[in-house]
Design an enzyme around this catalytic site. Structure first.
Site, short mmCIF file in Angstrom:
data_model
loop_
_atom_site.label_atom_id
_atom_site.label_comp_id
_atom_site.label_asym_id
_atom_site.label_seq_id
_atom_site.Cartn_x
_atom_site.Cartn_y
_atom_site.Cartn_z
N ARG A 123 0.93 -1.18 -0.47
CA ARG A 123 -0.36 -0.10 -0.02
C ARG A 123 1.05 1.45 0.30
NH1 ARG A 123 -3.09 -2.79 3.71
NH2 ARG A 123 -4.41 -3.97 2.32
N LYS A 145 2.67 10.59 -12.05
CA LYS A 145 2.01 9.90 -12.83
C LYS A 145 2.51 8.30 -13.32
CE LYS A 145 0.04 12.39 -16.16
NZ LYS A 145 -0.78 12.83 -17.63
N GLU A 187 9.59 17.61 -26.10
CA GLU A 187 9.24 17.84 -25.15
C GLU A 187 9.41 19.10 -24.87
OE1 GLU A 187 6.81 16.21 -24.53
OE2 GLU A 187 6.49 14.41 -24.78
N LYS A 229 7.04 21.98 -14.83
CA LYS A 229 5.72 20.64 -14.36
C LYS A 229 6.42 21.15 -13.28
CE LYS A 229 4.67 16.67 -15.62
NZ LYS A 229 4.97 15.20 -16.37
N GLU A 239 -4.47 17.16 -12.67
CA GLU A 239 -4.28 17.18 -14.20
C GLU A 239 -6.31 17.74 -14.44
OE1 GLU A 239 -3.13 14.49 -17.07
OE2 GLU A 239 -4.79 14.84 -18.22
N ARG A 243 -3.11 21.63 -16.17
CA ARG A 243 -2.02 20.36 -16.26
C ARG A 243 -2.72 20.29 -17.98
NH1 ARG A 243 0.39 15.92 -12.56
NH2 ARG A 243 2.28 14.55 -13.87
N ASN A 247 -0.66 18.71 -21.97
CA ASN A 247 -1.33 17.90 -23.27
C ASN A 247 -1.20 18.39 -24.95
OD1 ASN A 247 -1.22 15.77 -21.57
ND2 ASN A 247 -3.54 16.36 -21.32
N HIS A 250 -0.34 17.06 -27.67
CA HIS A 250 -0.87 15.26 -27.79
C HIS A 250 -1.76 14.28 -28.69
CE1 HIS A 250 2.84 15.46 -25.44
NE2 HIS A 250 3.28 14.70 -24.97
N HIS A 254 -1.26 11.19 -29.21
CA HIS A 254 -1.59 9.74 -28.87
C HIS A 254 -2.46 8.97 -29.94
CE1 HIS A 254 -1.29 11.70 -24.66
NE2 HIS A 254 -0.07 10.99 -25.16
N HIS A 267 7.79 8.37 -28.91
CA HIS A 267 6.74 9.23 -28.81
C HIS A 267 7.21 10.80 -28.55
CE1 HIS A 267 3.76 11.17 -26.07
NE2 HIS A 267 4.58 11.98 -25.32
N1 LIG Z 1 4.08 9.62 -16.11
C1 LIG Z 1 4.71 10.46 -17.35
O1 LIG Z 1 4.75 11.91 -16.63
C2 LIG Z 1 5.29 10.46 -18.62
C3 LIG Z 1 5.43 11.09 -19.85
C4 LIG Z 1 6.19 10.88 -20.06
C5 LIG Z 1 6.72 9.51 -20.95
N2 LIG Z 1 6.21 8.75 -20.57
C6 LIG Z 1 5.91 7.53 -20.34
O2 LIG Z 1 7.98 7.04 -20.31
C7 LIG Z 1 7.93 6.50 -21.31
C8 LIG Z 1 8.81 6.65 -22.47
O3 LIG Z 1 9.66 7.06 -21.35
P1 LIG Z 1 11.25 7.23 -22.62
O4 LIG Z 1 11.45 8.06 -23.36
O5 LIG Z 1 12.13 7.67 -21.34
O6 LIG Z 1 11.88 6.07 -22.91
P2 LIG Z 1 11.89 4.64 -23.06
O7 LIG Z 1 12.24 4.56 -20.68
O8 LIG Z 1 11.40 3.67 -23.26
O9 LIG Z 1 13.58 4.22 -22.81
C9 LIG Z 1 14.42 4.25 -23.72
C10 LIG Z 1 15.05 3.56 -24.63
O10 LIG Z 1 17.24 3.96 -23.43
C11 LIG Z 1 17.38 3.15 -23.27
N3 LIG Z 1 18.24 4.25 -21.90
C12 LIG Z 1 17.13 4.25 -21.05
N4 LIG Z 1 18.55 5.39 -20.37
C13 LIG Z 1 19.34 5.11 -21.07
C14 LIG Z 1 20.36 6.08 -21.14
N5 LIG Z 1 20.76 6.29 -20.47
N6 LIG Z 1 21.74 5.23 -21.77
C15 LIG Z 1 21.00 4.48 -22.65
N7 LIG Z 1 20.07 3.29 -22.80
C16 LIG Z 1 19.60 4.29 -21.69
C17 LIG Z 1 16.07 1.90 -22.16
O11 LIG Z 1 16.82 0.69 -21.86
C18 LIG Z 1 15.14 1.92 -23.65
O12 LIG Z 1 15.95 1.46 -24.23
C19 LIG Z 1 6.41 5.95 -22.63
O13 LIG Z 1 5.61 4.05 -21.84
C20 LIG Z 1 5.37 7.12 -21.87
O14 LIG Z 1 4.31 6.86 -21.61
C21 LIG Z 1 5.28 9.09 -19.16
ZN LIG Z 2 5.15 13.20 -24.03
#
Ligand SMILES: NC(=O)c1ccc[n+]([C@@H]2O[C@H](COP(=O)([O-])OP(=O)(O)OC[C@H]3O[C@@H](n4cnc5c(N)ncnc54)[C@H](O)[C@@H]3O)[C@@H](O)[C@H]2O)c1
Ligand SMILES: [Zn+2]
Length: 369
Positions: A123, A145, A187, A229, A239, A243, A247, A250, A254, A267
């Site tokens: 929890r 999030k 971004e 942020k 949100e 917030r 988007n 987006h 999406h 993305h």
């Molecule tokens: N929670 C939120 O507010 C929020 C906001 C934006 C995106 N997201 C989520 O984040 C995800 C995308 O995240 P992302 O763009 O960071 O990519 P990711 O987590 O998919 O990582 C991309 C690739 O880079 C590699 N990697 C990570 N750090 C590295 C480093 N320092 N050196 C070498 N390789 C490295 C990873 O292993 C992976 O293969 C999506 O699932 C999206 O939905 C969430």
């Molecule tokens: Zn985004």
């Protein structure tokens, strides 16, 4: 400008610090000890990230010799409840209790999975994010999030769960693949358009340095995004309104990701097309000056080539937009720029206008490749 900045996120559910800038990783040990004491610290990451960053993270933490991180697959396809269960079971077997602290080291996938685990394991346990992608540093690690995907769609199960601290060290970006890194820049540009015209100008002026991952440039842009942020999170943690500005770009992004089964665009690349689309809509429906629109589109195009838009009809794209979880009762809502640095949220547009922009983009987009 100080190299290491401490940015406070004053969210209603929790107040915490983001240590941001060159050398932040060195703060990880003292920060974790201040929050967690010395026992019950668990590092969670992926094999891919561990290969490059396990050693520096473990030595910053000064964990007992032989301490090993818990590893899980960080591909988007593995961002699901099965991975959450696997990680929780490993935590139980490793002896994690309610006083434990999880340290999530990786990109947005690692952060979203570990964040959701931290929110639900026994929890709720303490959580520290060490984001290692540009997207995670400027976006996902701050704001609370968390969540995972279902076969039916992205991020459909999750929780709002703020971390206890975030360590943003741009040095971790040096091992990031080029395409991942560029995805994050879109971004950054988004923050400039929605709330920070000065950041936008810095991106215009310093883009070559940013693309080269110049530490001085990163030390300017990343903290500005984190502050943006943090501001939005403090005012609208769950949100309900403000917030929504995040988007921007987006709604299209999406839909693009969904019609291509998440296989074509990173993305951020989908967001880049979304920014261009929202900019055209801004001219048509939000009095966006043409000069600002041209600056936005030029900057996005300068970052690098984007994958071509898919051959999807406007009707197909609109259907994907309507099924996005952010549409309300199937009504499409857009965030449109009114000038660089300001956006209008909740804009409802006639669907023929959205179709027109899509068709225009598909035609001109191909010739831009
Ligand atoms: N929670 C939120 O507010 C929020 C906001 C934006 C995106 N997201 C989520 O984040 C995800 C995308 O995240 P992302 O763009 O960071 O990519 P990711 O987590 O998919 O990582 C991309 C690739 O880079 C590699 N990697 C990570 N750090 C590295 C480093 N320092 N050196 C070498 N390789 C490295 C990873 O292993 C992976 O293969 C999506 O699932 C999206 O939905 C969430
Ligand atoms: Zn985004």
């Amino acid at each position: 400008m100080k190299t290491l900045q401490k940015i406070i996120v004053d969210a209603p559910s929790k107040r915490y610090a983001v240590y941001c800038g060159k050398g932040a990783l060195r703060e990880l040990g003292p920060v974790v000890r201040g929050i967690a004491g010395t026992a019950g610290v668990f590092v969670l990451t992926s094999p891919n990230v561990a290969r490059r960053w396990e050693r520096p993270v473990l030595s910053a933490l000064r964990l007992a010799r032989g301490a090993k991180p818990i590893l899980f697959d960080d591909r988007e396809a593995a961002k699901n409840l099965a991975t959450v269960e696997k990680v929780c079971r490993e935590l139980i077997r490793a002896g994690a209790d309610r006083h434990s602290t999880l340290v999530a080291v990786g990109g947005g996938v690692v952060g979203d999975v570990v964040g959701f685990v931290a929110a639900s394991y026994l929890r709720g346990v303490k959580l520290i994010h060490v984001p290692t992608t540009l997207v995670a540093q400027v976006d996902s690690a701050v704001g609370g999030k968390t969540g995972v995907n279902l076969a039916e769609g992205k991020n459909l199960v999750g929780a709002f769960y703020q971390p206890d601290a975030v360590i943003v060290d741009p040095a971790t970006l040096k091992t990031l693949p080029e395409r991942e890194y560029r995805s994050g820049i879109y971004e950054v540009i988004k923050y400039g358009i929605i709330s920070d015209s000065k950041l936008f100008r810095v991106c215009e002026r310093e883009l070559e340095g940013i693309l080269d991952r110049d530490p001085a440039a990163l030390n300017v842009i990343i903290p500005r995004c984190v502050r943006a942020k943090a501001r939005v999170t403090a005012l609208d943690e769950r949100e309900a309104g403000l917030r929504e500005t995040l988007n921007f770009g987006h709604t299209f992004a999406h839909a693009l990701e969904s019609v291509t089964n998440y296989c074509v665009f990173r993305h951020g690349e989908a967001v880049a097309w979304g920014i261009i689309a929202a900019t055209l809509l801004g001219i048509a429906a939000a009095n966006l000056p043409l000069h600002d629109a041209a600056r936005i589109i030029r900057l996005v195009r300068r970052v690098g080539p984007l994958p071509a838009l898919p051959k999807v009809s406007a009707a197909g794209l609109l259907a994907a937009m309507r099924s996005d979880k952010k549409s309300q009762g199937g009504r499409l809502r857009f965030v449109l720029p009114t000038k660089i640095g300001t956006v209008r949220t909740g804009v409802k547009l006639p669907e023929p206008l959205v179709s027109l922009v899509w068709n225009t983009l598909v035609q001109t987009g191909r010739s831009l490749q």
